[in-house]
Design a protein around this motif. Structure first.
Motif, PDB file in Angstrom:
ATOM      1  N   VAL A 186     -32.058 -26.569 128.432  1.00 52.99           N
ATOM      2  CA  VAL A 186     -31.828 -25.439 129.333  1.00 52.99           C
ATOM      3  C   VAL A 186     -31.093 -25.913 130.591  1.00 52.99           C
ATOM      4  O   VAL A 186     -31.267 -27.051 131.025  1.00 52.99           O
ATOM      5  CB  VAL A 186     -33.165 -24.741 129.698  1.00 52.99           C
ATOM      6  CG1 VAL A 186     -34.046 -25.670 130.526  1.00 52.99           C
ATOM      7  CG2 VAL A 186     -32.939 -23.432 130.416  1.00 52.99           C
ATOM      8  N   GLU A 187     -30.266 -25.031 131.139  1.00 54.84           N
ATOM      9  CA  GLU A 187     -29.574 -25.295 132.412  1.00 54.84           C
ATOM     10  C   GLU A 187     -30.194 -24.413 133.482  1.00 54.84           C
ATOM     11  O   GLU A 187     -30.513 -23.249 133.242  1.00 54.84           O
ATOM     12  CB  GLU A 187     -28.085 -24.974 132.279  1.00 54.84           C
ATOM     13  CG  GLU A 187     -27.276 -25.193 133.555  1.00 54.84           C
ATOM     14  CD  GLU A 187     -27.220 -23.983 134.462  1.00 54.84           C
ATOM     15  OE1 GLU A 187     -26.988 -24.166 135.680  1.00 54.84           O
ATOM     16  OE2 GLU A 187     -27.431 -22.847 133.968  1.00 54.84           O
ATOM     17  N   ARG A 188     -30.386 -24.980 134.670  1.00 56.88           N
ATOM     18  CA  ARG A 188     -30.892 -24.200 135.802  1.00 56.88           C
ATOM     19  C   ARG A 188     -30.253 -24.721 137.079  1.00 56.88           C
ATOM     20  O   ARG A 188     -30.370 -25.899 137.403  1.00 56.88           O
ATOM     21  CB  ARG A 188     -32.420 -24.331 135.887  1.00 56.88           C
ATOM     22  CG  ARG A 188     -33.081 -23.582 137.043  1.00 56.88           C
ATOM     23  CD  ARG A 188     -33.091 -22.077 136.851  1.00 56.88           C
ATOM     24  NE  ARG A 188     -33.685 -21.693 135.595  1.00 56.88           N
ATOM     25  CZ  ARG A 188     -35.001 -21.543 135.393  1.00 56.88           C
ATOM     26  NH1 ARG A 188     -35.847 -21.749 136.374  1.00 56.88           N
ATOM     27  NH2 ARG A 188     -35.443 -21.165 134.208  1.00 56.88           N
ATOM     28  N   ASP A 189     -29.550 -23.849 137.774  1.00 57.62           N
ATOM     29  CA  ASP A 189     -28.923 -24.189 139.061  1.00 57.62           C
ATOM     30  C   ASP A 189     -28.024 -25.424 138.964  1.00 57.62           C
ATOM     31  O   ASP A 189     -28.002 -26.274 139.854  1.00 57.62           O
ATOM     32  CB  ASP A 189     -29.990 -24.420 140.139  1.00 57.62           C
ATOM     33  CG  ASP A 189     -30.790 -23.155 140.447  1.00 57.62           C
ATOM     34  OD1 ASP A 189     -30.306 -22.053 140.120  1.00 57.62           O
ATOM     35  OD2 ASP A 189     -31.888 -23.273 141.005  1.00 57.62           O
ATOM     36  N   GLY A 190     -27.289 -25.514 137.850  1.00 54.91           N
ATOM     37  CA  GLY A 190     -26.354 -26.619 137.673  1.00 54.91           C
ATOM     38  C   GLY A 190     -26.968 -27.912 137.191  1.00 54.91           C
ATOM     39  O   GLY A 190     -26.262 -28.896 137.004  1.00 54.91           O
ATOM     40  N   ARG A 191     -28.278 -27.927 136.990  1.00 53.77           N
ATOM     41  CA  ARG A 191     -28.953 -29.102 136.437  1.00 53.77           C
ATOM     42  C   ARG A 191     -29.363 -28.803 135.005  1.00 53.77           C
ATOM     43  O   ARG A 191     -29.628 -27.659 134.645  1.00 53.77           O
ATOM     44  CB  ARG A 191     -30.170 -29.460 137.287  1.00 53.77           C
ATOM     45  CG  ARG A 191     -29.800 -29.935 138.685  1.00 53.77           C
ATOM     46  CD  ARG A 191     -30.998 -29.970 139.625  1.00 53.77           C
ATOM     47  NE  ARG A 191     -32.019 -30.904 139.183  1.00 53.77           N
ATOM     48  CZ  ARG A 191     -33.264 -30.911 139.677  1.00 53.77           C
ATOM     49  NH1 ARG A 191     -33.646 -30.035 140.596  1.00 53.77           N
ATOM     50  NH2 ARG A 191     -34.143 -31.804 139.238  1.00 53.77           N
ATOM     51  N   TRP A 192     -29.390 -29.858 134.165  1.00 59.17           N
ATOM     52  CA  TRP A 192     -29.681 -29.704 132.745  1.00 59.17           C
ATOM     53  C   TRP A 192     -30.951 -30.461 132.382  1.00 59.17           C
ATOM     54  O   TRP A 192     -31.166 -31.585 132.831  1.00 59.17           O
ATOM     55  CB  TRP A 192     -28.501 -30.222 131.910  1.00 59.17           C
ATOM     56  CG  TRP A 192     -27.313 -29.314 131.990  1.00 59.17           C
ATOM     57  CD1 TRP A 192     -26.396 -29.251 132.990  1.00 59.17           C
ATOM     58  CD2 TRP A 192     -26.929 -28.312 131.032  1.00 59.17           C
ATOM     59  NE1 TRP A 192     -25.464 -28.283 132.730  1.00 59.17           N
ATOM     60  CE2 TRP A 192     -25.760 -27.691 131.527  1.00 59.17           C
ATOM     61  CE3 TRP A 192     -27.457 -27.898 129.792  1.00 59.17           C
ATOM     62  CZ2 TRP A 192     -25.113 -26.674 130.826  1.00 59.17           C
ATOM     63  CZ3 TRP A 192     -26.815 -26.893 129.107  1.00 59.17           C
ATOM     64  CH2 TRP A 192     -25.663 -26.283 129.620  1.00 59.17           C
ATOM     65  N   PHE A 193     -31.771 -29.808 131.576  1.00 61.63           N
ATOM     66  CA  PHE A 193     -33.058 -30.365 131.181  1.00 61.63           C
ATOM     67  C   PHE A 193     -33.233 -30.232 129.671  1.00 61.63           C
ATOM     68  O   PHE A 193     -32.704 -29.305 129.050  1.00 61.63           O
ATOM     69  CB  PHE A 193     -34.205 -29.636 131.882  1.00 61.63           C
ATOM     70  CG  PHE A 193     -34.071 -29.594 133.372  1.00 61.63           C
ATOM     71  CD1 PHE A 193     -34.506 -30.642 134.160  1.00 61.63           C
ATOM     72  CD2 PHE A 193     -33.486 -28.497 133.992  1.00 61.63           C
ATOM     73  CE1 PHE A 193     -34.371 -30.616 135.528  1.00 61.63           C
ATOM     74  CE2 PHE A 193     -33.346 -28.457 135.370  1.00 61.63           C
ATOM     75  CZ  PHE A 193     -33.794 -29.509 136.151  1.00 61.63           C
ATOM     76  N   ALA A 194     -33.991 -31.151 129.102  1.00 59.90           N
ATOM     77  CA  ALA A 194     -34.237 -31.121 127.653  1.00 59.90           C
ATOM     78  C   ALA A 194     -35.615 -31.676 127.355  1.00 59.90           C
ATOM     79  O   ALA A 194     -36.201 -32.401 128.163  1.00 59.90           O
ATOM     80  CB  ALA A 194     -33.172 -31.934 126.910  1.00 59.90           C
ATOM     81  N   GLU A 195     -36.107 -31.307 126.182  1.00 60.06           N
ATOM     82  CA  GLU A 195     -37.396 -31.794 125.710  1.00 60.06           C
ATOM     83  C   GLU A 195     -37.194 -32.534 124.396  1.00 60.06           C
ATOM     84  O   GLU A 195     -36.421 -32.097 123.552  1.00 60.06           O
ATOM     85  CB  GLU A 195     -38.344 -30.618 125.478  1.00 60.06           C
ATOM     86  CG  GLU A 195     -39.679 -31.017 124.875  1.00 60.06           C
ATOM     87  CD  GLU A 195     -40.480 -29.829 124.399  1.00 60.06           C
ATOM     88  OE1 GLU A 195     -41.628 -29.664 124.846  1.00 60.06           O
ATOM     89  OE2 GLU A 195     -39.969 -29.066 123.552  1.00 60.06           O
TER      90      GLU A 195
END
Length: 199
Positions: A186-195
């Motif tokens: 997922v992307e949020r506020d230009g930052r990317w996260f993953a599980e």
């Protein structure tokens, strides 16, 4: 003393790579958890270990929510700052003996910490061993298109150290090699996260 200590204390720092200089987000590190951090925090439904916790904003936020959490960092400055927020932290090498190994529900690798040591596969394999079955590693990654880049890096003209950068696609490949299963991105506020999940 670690290479990141100046940034942990709030001084402006650049991560110097072979072909670019990247400003470190020291203000975000030292601030409170923000809206983008909520992606990670909401995914932590059980005991969580923050690997490379820095000043401890995520550990402190989890503790305030009643989640059992522990910060781990090789920097005495980071551990002191985390404890000053009322959150537990230990000064340890991530690859050494850590409390609760095999019983954590989640391991955090935020703020680019997937780059620690320059070998994301080895780091993910290590993080996976800290988890219970079905537990997850929650990772902040680079925007799409970065791929996997193994680098030599330094801060403020200090000694060079091994580092890595990767995006979600490269993380998925690294996770499989580490025996983990890719999950959401997922992307949020230009930052990317993953599980990625321990089967």
């Amino acid at each position: 003393m670690t290479a990141f200590d100046a940034g942990l204390r709030g001084h402006e720092c650049l991560l110097e790579l072979a072909d670019e200089r990247v400003p470190l987000p020291v203000g975000r590190w030292r601030g409170e958890a923000d809206a983008a951090d909520e992606v990670l925090l909401r995914a932590c439904g059980g005991p969580t270990v923050d690997l490379g916790c820095g000043p401890g904003r995520l550990v402190a936020a989890l503790v305030r929510r009643g989640v059992v959490a522990l910060g781990v960092d090789s920097s005495a400055v980071a551990v002191a700052l985390t404890r000053s927020r009322g959150a537990p932290a230990v000064r340890r090498d991530l690859f050494g003996r850590l409390p609760g190994a095999g019983r954590w529900s989640h391991a955090l690798l935020a703020d680019g910490n997937i780059g620690i040591g320059g070998d994301p596969v080895a780091l993910l394999r290590r993080a996976g061993k800290l988890l219970r079955r079905g537990g997850s590693v929650l990772v902040e990654v680079d925007p799409p298109g970065c791929g996997l880049r193994r680098e030599r890096a330094r801060i403020a003209g200090g000694p060079w150290f091994d580092w890595a950068r990767l995006d979600a696609a490269a993380l998925a490949a690294a996770a499989r090699r580490a025996g983990l299963r890719p999950g959401w991105v997922v992307e949020r506020d230009g930052r990317w996260f993953a599980e990625v999940v321990r089967p």
